[in-house]
Design a protein around this motif. Sequence first.
Motif, PDB file in Angstrom:
ATOM      1  N   GLY A  96       0.811  -1.216   0.000  1.00 19.59           N
ATOM      2  CA  GLY A  96       0.000   0.000   0.000  1.00 19.59           C
ATOM      3  C   GLY A  96       0.840   1.260   0.000  1.00 19.59           C
ATOM      4  O   GLY A  96       2.073   1.215   0.092  1.00 19.59           O
ATOM      5  N   VAL A  97       0.137   2.381  -0.105  1.00 22.63           N
ATOM      6  CA  VAL A  97       0.756   3.703  -0.095  1.00 22.63           C
ATOM      7  C   VAL A  97       0.135   4.506   1.038  1.00 22.63           C
ATOM      8  O   VAL A  97      -1.097   4.683   1.088  1.00 22.63           O
ATOM      9  CB  VAL A  97       0.533   4.428  -1.441  1.00 22.63           C
ATOM     10  CG1 VAL A  97       1.105   5.843  -1.391  1.00 22.63           C
ATOM     11  CG2 VAL A  97       1.150   3.630  -2.596  1.00 22.63           C
ATOM     12  N   GLU A  98       0.971   4.968   1.963  1.00 18.99           N
ATOM     13  CA  GLU A  98       0.478   5.722   3.110  1.00 18.99           C
ATOM     14  C   GLU A  98       0.544   7.218   2.827  1.00 18.99           C
ATOM     15  O   GLU A  98       1.575   7.745   2.395  1.00 18.99           O
ATOM     16  CB  GLU A  98       1.293   5.393   4.356  1.00 18.99           C
ATOM     17  CG  GLU A  98       0.776   6.101   5.608  1.00 18.99           C
ATOM     18  CD  GLU A  98       1.520   5.705   6.860  1.00 18.99           C
ATOM     19  OE1 GLU A  98       1.457   6.462   7.854  1.00 18.99           O
ATOM     20  OE2 GLU A  98       2.189   4.638   6.849  1.00 18.99           O
ATOM     21  N   MET A  99      -0.575   7.887   3.103  1.00 18.78           N
ATOM     22  CA  MET A  99      -0.674   9.323   2.895  1.00 18.78           C
ATOM     23  C   MET A  99      -0.353  10.079   4.185  1.00 18.78           C
ATOM     24  O   MET A  99      -0.304   9.500   5.274  1.00 18.78           O
ATOM     25  CB  MET A  99      -2.087   9.680   2.413  1.00 18.78           C
ATOM     26  CG  MET A  99      -2.567   8.860   1.224  1.00 18.78           C
ATOM     27  SD  MET A  99      -1.486   9.008  -0.221  1.00 18.78           S
ATOM     28  CE  MET A  99      -1.641  10.768  -0.567  1.00 18.78           C
ATOM     29  N   GLY A 100      -0.170  11.382   4.046  1.00 22.52           N
ATOM     30  CA  GLY A 100       0.173  12.209   5.188  1.00 22.52           C
ATOM     31  C   GLY A 100      -0.885  12.243   6.259  1.00 22.52           C
ATOM     32  O   GLY A 100      -0.580  12.471   7.438  1.00 22.52           O
ATOM     33  N   ASP A 101      -2.150  12.019   5.884  1.00 18.11           N
ATOM     34  CA  ASP A 101      -3.236  12.035   6.861  1.00 18.11           C
ATOM     35  C   ASP A 101      -3.479  10.669   7.489  1.00 18.11           C
ATOM     36  O   ASP A 101      -4.448  10.472   8.226  1.00 18.11           O
ATOM     37  CB  ASP A 101      -4.517  12.557   6.224  1.00 18.11           C
ATOM     38  CG  ASP A 101      -4.967  11.726   5.032  1.00 18.11           C
ATOM     39  OD1 ASP A 101      -4.374  10.659   4.787  1.00 18.11           O
ATOM     40  OD2 ASP A 101      -5.903  12.159   4.315  1.00 18.11           O
TER      41      ASP A 101
END
Length: 311
Positions: free
Chosen positions: A206-211
């Motif tokens: 997965g790709v983790e976002m800043g939020d």
Amino acid sequence: MATEYDVVVVGGGAAGLSAALVLGRARRRVAVVDAGAPRNAPAAHMQGFLSRDGMPPGDLLAAGRAEVRGYGVELIEDRVEAVETGFVVRVASGRGLGTRRILLATGCGDELPEISGVRERWGRDLLHCPYCHGWEVRDQPLGVLGTNPGSVQHALLVRQWSDDVAFFAHTVDPGSDELEQLQARGIEVVSGLVVRLVVENDRLTGVEMGDGRVIPRAAVFIRPLNVPRADRLPAELGCDLDEAGFVIVDATGRTSVPGIWAAGNVVDPRLQVISSAGAGSAAAIAINADLVADDVARAAAPQVEVASTPS
């Protein structure tokens, strides 16, 4: 210093070794200087090369080195530091290689964003070329990381391999026309900064976002900024460069400096392994033709001098 070689090839990748093979078979004295850091080293397999599809990149280079050695080509593991007047190629160990012609085949590098996991996954499930890797991740949840103005077009290209593509805008602000194109192709636009590639059991998941959101993805594509690896050497030699620093050549690979050719990713970062190899072969044929003309001129020179001597 006596001329040791007809041609010194700087760089031992697909372009450089292909050129060395052609020149060695033409019975030229050839040396290949290679620092041993190929661009595609992180990749497990090389795709799209007819008859070599799926071969590990290192295996191709090993086979190429064995082939050129069979024709008397000298392989030198070293780094070129400078080219002195009279075409003396000076390497880091201090040796000077006198040569009649030079082929620059030093390739290019990829500048990657400072995001956690990017460097570790590069060439594995963080990918750059859909033509090289798209088939292997087809029909899986894919992402495209926005890092430069060409990223949206990259996402539209990746869509060819999967109907589940997310465009992570990151530092790119798509225009209204681009957003319409992405929407028309069913590509989800994920706003916000990417902070991490999530990896589980040595696989990208997965790709983790800043939020804090994590968007599940099996692979992510990126269009990195390409930088020529020989950015200093061609400039010092006086070769004309384009705005990005890549060497400008004619159809045969000839640069603006007499006696110097260039081929492969140092000319065009978009070239794949097979097209880089072809460019090296074409440059070698042109170099040999130039050397033939020089051989004829040198052989004819004494005859001209004798004929012009008063009786």
